[in-house]
Write an enzyme that holds these catalytic residues in place. Structure first.
Site, mmCIF file in Angstrom:
data_model
loop_
_atom_site.group_PDB
_atom_site.id
_atom_site.type_symbol
_atom_site.label_atom_id
_atom_site.label_comp_id
_atom_site.label_asym_id
_atom_site.label_seq_id
_atom_site.Cartn_x
_atom_site.Cartn_y
_atom_site.Cartn_z
ATOM 1 N N GLU A 419 0.836 -1.195 0.000
ATOM 2 C CA GLU A 419 0.000 0.000 0.000
ATOM 3 C C GLU A 419 0.876 1.251 0.000
ATOM 4 O O GLU A 419 1.844 1.349 0.751
ATOM 5 C CB GLU A 419 -0.882 -0.008 1.252
ATOM 6 C CG GLU A 419 -1.719 1.242 1.397
ATOM 7 C CD GLU A 419 -2.082 1.509 2.863
ATOM 8 O OE1 GLU A 419 -1.735 0.706 3.730
ATOM 9 O OE2 GLU A 419 -2.712 2.556 3.109
ATOM 10 N N ASP A 492 -0.325 -0.573 5.879
ATOM 11 C CA ASP A 492 -0.061 0.154 7.116
ATOM 12 C C ASP A 492 -0.916 -0.374 8.252
ATOM 13 O O ASP A 492 -1.984 -0.949 8.029
ATOM 14 C CB ASP A 492 -0.368 1.649 6.922
ATOM 15 C CG ASP A 492 0.730 2.329 6.115
ATOM 16 O OD1 ASP A 492 1.840 1.758 6.049
ATOM 17 O OD2 ASP A 492 0.452 3.401 5.556
ATOM 18 N N ASP A 494 -2.737 1.250 10.109
ATOM 19 C CA ASP A 494 -3.773 2.239 10.454
ATOM 20 C C ASP A 494 -5.109 1.868 9.801
ATOM 21 O O ASP A 494 -5.247 0.797 9.215
ATOM 22 C CB ASP A 494 -3.318 3.652 10.061
ATOM 23 C CG ASP A 494 -3.101 3.767 8.557
ATOM 24 O OD1 ASP A 494 -3.386 2.779 7.837
ATOM 25 O OD2 ASP A 494 -2.645 4.840 8.111
ATOM 26 N N ASP A 496 -6.752 3.083 7.181
ATOM 27 C CA ASP A 496 -6.742 2.881 5.727
ATOM 28 C C ASP A 496 -6.113 1.545 5.355
ATOM 29 O O ASP A 496 -6.595 0.834 4.474
ATOM 30 C CB ASP A 496 -5.980 4.016 5.034
ATOM 31 C CG ASP A 496 -6.835 5.272 4.909
ATOM 32 O OD1 ASP A 496 -8.048 5.183 5.231
ATOM 33 O OD2 ASP A 496 -6.298 6.317 4.509
#
Ligand code: 0RA
Length: 627
Positions: A419, A492, A494, A496
C-alpha cells in the site's frame, strides 16, 4: 363413367391411406399437439368464414364420448354436385388438398399453420359427420376413418346457415384422445380478441365447464387483458387501416415494465417469430418517436432512442390480414411477405405521428419512458463491457505497475502487495530481486461500497492484483496458474491500511477461495516500534516485545513508533518485514478472510442497524473511517 368413379375412389383411399400411414407428415405428431391440430384445423375453417364476414358465431363442444363438435354460422360447405356427380362436400372431406377448389376467399387461416384440410381430420378420425345448413336444406354425410359410410343426404329443412363438424379422433392413431380445455379456451379467446364482435364459446361436457368470448373492443381489450397485472402509463392506443386487400390493426400501451411484449398475427395465426409486419412496426415506431421527440425537444440534445428503447415496456398486438400470407422458418412462425414491411411502417408512422401531436401529454410520458430505457441500457452496457473486460484476466499481459522477480518457479516466488507509493518505492529497493515481486497499490481502492462484481473488477488496483496473480478469473480461474506461492499483503497498521487489507481479503474470500484454502495468502507484519540506543537498533512487533527490549537495553532508549511503512527506508523495510530470515508473516486462514468478509459486508452493506451497532461499538478505533 363407372370406371372413372372407381379410379377416383382408389385415389381417395390412397390419399387418405397415406395420411393414416404417416400422420406426422400432416399434423406434426400423434401426441397432444397433433390431436389438438385436428380441432384447430376445423376451427380455422370456421374462422375463414369469420374473415370472409359470414360467420359471427363459433361453438366448440368437447363431448363425453371423446368426440368434438364444432359449429359455425358461415356459408356452409358447398354441397352442389361436382363434375363427376359427387357432392362438393364429399370432395372437401375426402380428397387431400381439395378444399381450395371451391374457395373464393379473400383471407385464409386454414391455408396457414394447420392448413391440411378437413380431409386429414376425417382420415384420422374413427368417425366424422358433416352437417351443412345451406339454402334452406340440411345436408349430412358420415364417414369412418375417412371413408364415406353414407352418401350426402338431405335430412330436412332449415332456416339456419352454417356447418357442424363432429369427429372422434381415432385411437388407432392417437394413444391419448383427451382434449385440453384450458389450452383450447386460450386459443379461442385469442381468436375472439382478434375478431371483434365474433362470439366464440367452448363447453366441456366432461365437467360442464364453459366459456364464451365476445369482445366488441377487439385488440383494445386484448391489450387490457395482457396488461391486467402491469402498471400502465397511458390509455390503450388503437389504429386500423385497410388499403386494397391488406388490412392492418394495432393496439398498444406502454407499462412501467422493462420487457417488451409484442404479439403479432397474420390472418389470425400467431407469428411467434415476427416477420415483415413486426419489423415494419419497429421501424415506424422508433422513427416516429425520434422525429417527434426531436421536434418537440423531448430528447436530450442530439441523442436518438434505439429500437429496443422504443419497445421497452411496450405491450402491443399487431394483426394483419393478407390474401396470400407466407409463413416461413422452421416452425412457420414468421411472416415473409416483403410488401408488408413498408405497408405497416407507413400506416403506423402516420397514425402514430398524428396521435402524438393530438396527445402531447401521453407523447411526453412515452418519450420520458424511452429516454430512461436508453439511459438504463447505456449503464447496463457499460457494466457488460466491464464484465467482458475480465477477458483481460485470461491474458498473459502483466500490469505495468508490477515489478516482477527473476525467478520463474512459482513455489519460490513471492508477491508483495504494497500500500502506498513511498512504501512501494522502498520495498522495490529493499527486496530480493530474485524471488520477490512488488505490486504497489494506491488510489480509490476504498470506495467500492456494495460493489457488484463488475464494479470491483473495474477498480484498477484490484484488476492489477488479479492480473499479477495470473490465475484468471471466474469460470477460467485456475489455481495452478498462480505465479507466486506467497502473496503477501503489506499495508499500514492504520485504518486505511486495514481497510485495504479487508477489501483484498474479501475479494480473495469471495472470488479466489482456493488461494486461501491452499495457504498462499499472507499478511506482512511490520514492526510497530523502533528502539534505539546509541548504535543499537531493535524492532518491536507488539507492546510486550517493546517492554522487553526497553528492560534489556535499560531505560535510556529512543523509541520511534511506526505509523506507516513509508517511514522505513529500504534497508529497514527489508530487515524488518521482507527478509525471510527475520520477518514475521501471518498466514491468512479462511476464518480470517471470512471475518474480513463479514466486517466488509457490515461496513459496506445495506443492513443499517448492524452497521450502526458496529460503528458505535468500535467508534474509538474507527474514528477516521469514511463510511
Ligand atoms: C369450402 C368452400 C367454402 C367454404 C368451406 C369450404 C367451409 C368449410 C368449413 C369447415 C367448417 N366450417 C366451414 N365453413 C365453410 C366456400 C363456400 C362458398 O363459396 O359458398
Amino acid at each position: 363413367m363407372q370406371d372413372e368413379y372407381n379410379a377416383e375412389s382408389i385415389q381417395i383411399l390412397e390419399g387418405l391411406g397415406a395420411v393414416r400411414r404417416r400422420p406426422a407428415m400432416y399434423i406434426g405428431d400423434t401426441d397432444k399437439k397433433g390431436l389438438h391440430h385436428l380441432l384447430y384445423e376445423i376451427v380455422d375453417n370456421s374462422i375463414d368464414e369469420v374473415l370472409a364476414s359470414f360467420a359471427k358465431n363459433i361453438e366448440v363442444i368437447l363431448k363425453t364420448d371423446g368426440s368434438v363438435t364444432i359449429r359455425d354460422d358461415g356459408r356452409g360447405i358447398p354441397t352442389e354436385k361436382h363434375s363427376m356427380g359427387k357432392s362438393a362436400l364429399e370432395v372437401v372431406t375426402t380428397i387431400l388438398h381439395a378444399g381450395g377448389k371451391f374457395e373464393k376467399k379473400a383471407y385464409k387461416v386454414s391455408g396457414g399453420l394447420h392448413g391440411v384440410g378437413i380431409s386429414v381430420v376425417n382420415a384420422l378420425s374413427e368417425w366424422m359427420e358433416a352437417e351443412v345448413h345451406r339454402e334452406g336444406k340440411i345436408y349430412v354425410q358420415k364417414y369412418a376413418r375417412g371413408v364415406p359410410t353414407t352418401p350426402v343426404e338431405v335430412i330436412g329443412d332449415t332456416n339456419y346457415r352454417g356447418t357442424i363438424i363432429r369427429f372422434k379422433p381415432d385411437t388407432q392413431i392417437f394413444p391419448i384422445i383427451e382434449f385440453d380445455y384450458e389450452m383450447i379456451m386460450e386459443r379461442l379467446r385469442e381468436l375472439a380478441f382478434l375478431n371483434k364482435g365474433v362470439r366464440i364459446s367452448i363447453k366441456n361436457e366432461h365437467n360442464n365447464l364453459e366459456s364464451a368470448f365476445i369482445f366488441e373492443g377487439g385488440l383494445i381489450q386484448f391489450i387490457e387483458h395482457l396488461n391486467k397485472t402491469r402498471n400502465k402509463i397511458h390509455s390503450v392506443i388503437y389504429f386500423a387501416r385497410q388499403v386494397g386487400n391488406i388490412e392492418a390493426e394495432i393496439a398498444f400501451q406502454y407499462t412501467d415494465s422493462y420487457s417488451e411484449m409484442i404479439y403479432s398475427f397474420a390472418n389470425d395465426i400467431k407469428t411467434i417469430d415476427g416477420g415483415t409486419h413486426v419489423s415494419g412496426l419497429r421501424t415506424g415506431l422508433t422513427r416516429t418517436l425520434n422525429d417527434y421527440g426531436e421536434e418537440n425537444k423531448l430528447l436530450k440534445n442530439g441523442v436518438k432512442i434505439s429500437g429496443d428503447d422504443a419497445t421497452e415496456g411496450l405491450t402491443a398486438v399487431l394483426s394483419i390480414k393478407v390474401p396470400e400470407p407466407q409463413f416461413e422458418g422452421q416452425t412457420k412462425g414468421k411472416l415473409g411477405n416483403s410488401e408488408i414491411r413498408g405497408y405497416v411502417d407507413s400506416f403506423f408512422s402516420s397514425a402514430f405521428k398524428q396521435y402524438l401531436e393530438e396527445n402531447p401529454q401521453n407523447a411526453k410520458i412515452i418519450l420520458v419512458k424511452c429516454m430512461s430505457a436508453m439511459e438504463a441500457r447505456e449503464a447496463a452496457q457499460k457494466a457488460k463491457e466491464l464484465i467482458r473486460r475480465k477477458g483481460i484476466f485470461e491474458s498473459t499481459i502483466l500490469p505495468g505497475k508490477l515489478v516482477d522477480c527473476i525467478e520463474e518457479d512459482p513455489a519460490k516466488c513471492e508477491l508483495f502487495i504494497v500500500e502506498g507509493d513511498s512504501a512501494g518505492g522502498s520495498s522495490k529497493q529493499g527486496r530480493d530481486k530474485q524471488t520477490q515481486a512488488i505490486l504497489p497499490l494506491k488510489g480509490k481502492i476504498l470506495n467500492v461500497e456494495k460493489a457488484p462484481l463488475n464494479k470491483i473488477l473495474m477498480n484498477n488496483e484490484i484488476r492489477n492484483v488479479v492480473l499479477a496473480l495470473g490465475t484468471g478469473f471466474g469460470t477460467d480461474f485456475d489455481v495452478n496458474k498462480l505465479r507466486y506461492h506467497k502473496v503477501v499483503i503489506m499495508s499500514d497498521a492504520d485504518v486505511d491500511g486495514s481497510h485495504i487489507r479487508t477489501l483484498i481479503l474479501t475479494l480473495f474470500y469471495r472470488h479466489f477461495k482456493p488461494l486461501l484454502e491452499n495457504g498462499y495468502i499472507y499478511a506482512a507484519m511490520p514492526p510497530l516500534y523502533k528502539i534505539k540506543k546509541s548504535k543499537i537498533e531493535k524492532y518491536a512487533y507488539n507492546d510486550d516485545e517493546l517492554a522487553k527490549i526497553i528492560t534489556e537495553l535499560s531505560e535510556d532508549v529512543e523509541i520511534q513508533r511506526y505509523k506507516g511503512l513509508g517511514e522505513m527506508n529500504a534497508d529497514q523495510l527489508w530487515e524488518t518485514t521482507m527478509n525471510p530470515e527475520t520477518r514475521i508473516l501471518k498466514k491468512i486462514t479462511i476464518e480470517d478472510a471470512m471475518k474480513a468478509d463479514e466486517i466488509f459486508s457490515l461496513l459496506m452493506g445495506d443492513a443499517v442497524e448492524p452497521r450502526r451497532a458496529f460503528i458505535e461499538q468500535y467508534a474509538r478505533e474507527v474514528k477516521n473511517l469514511d463510511i
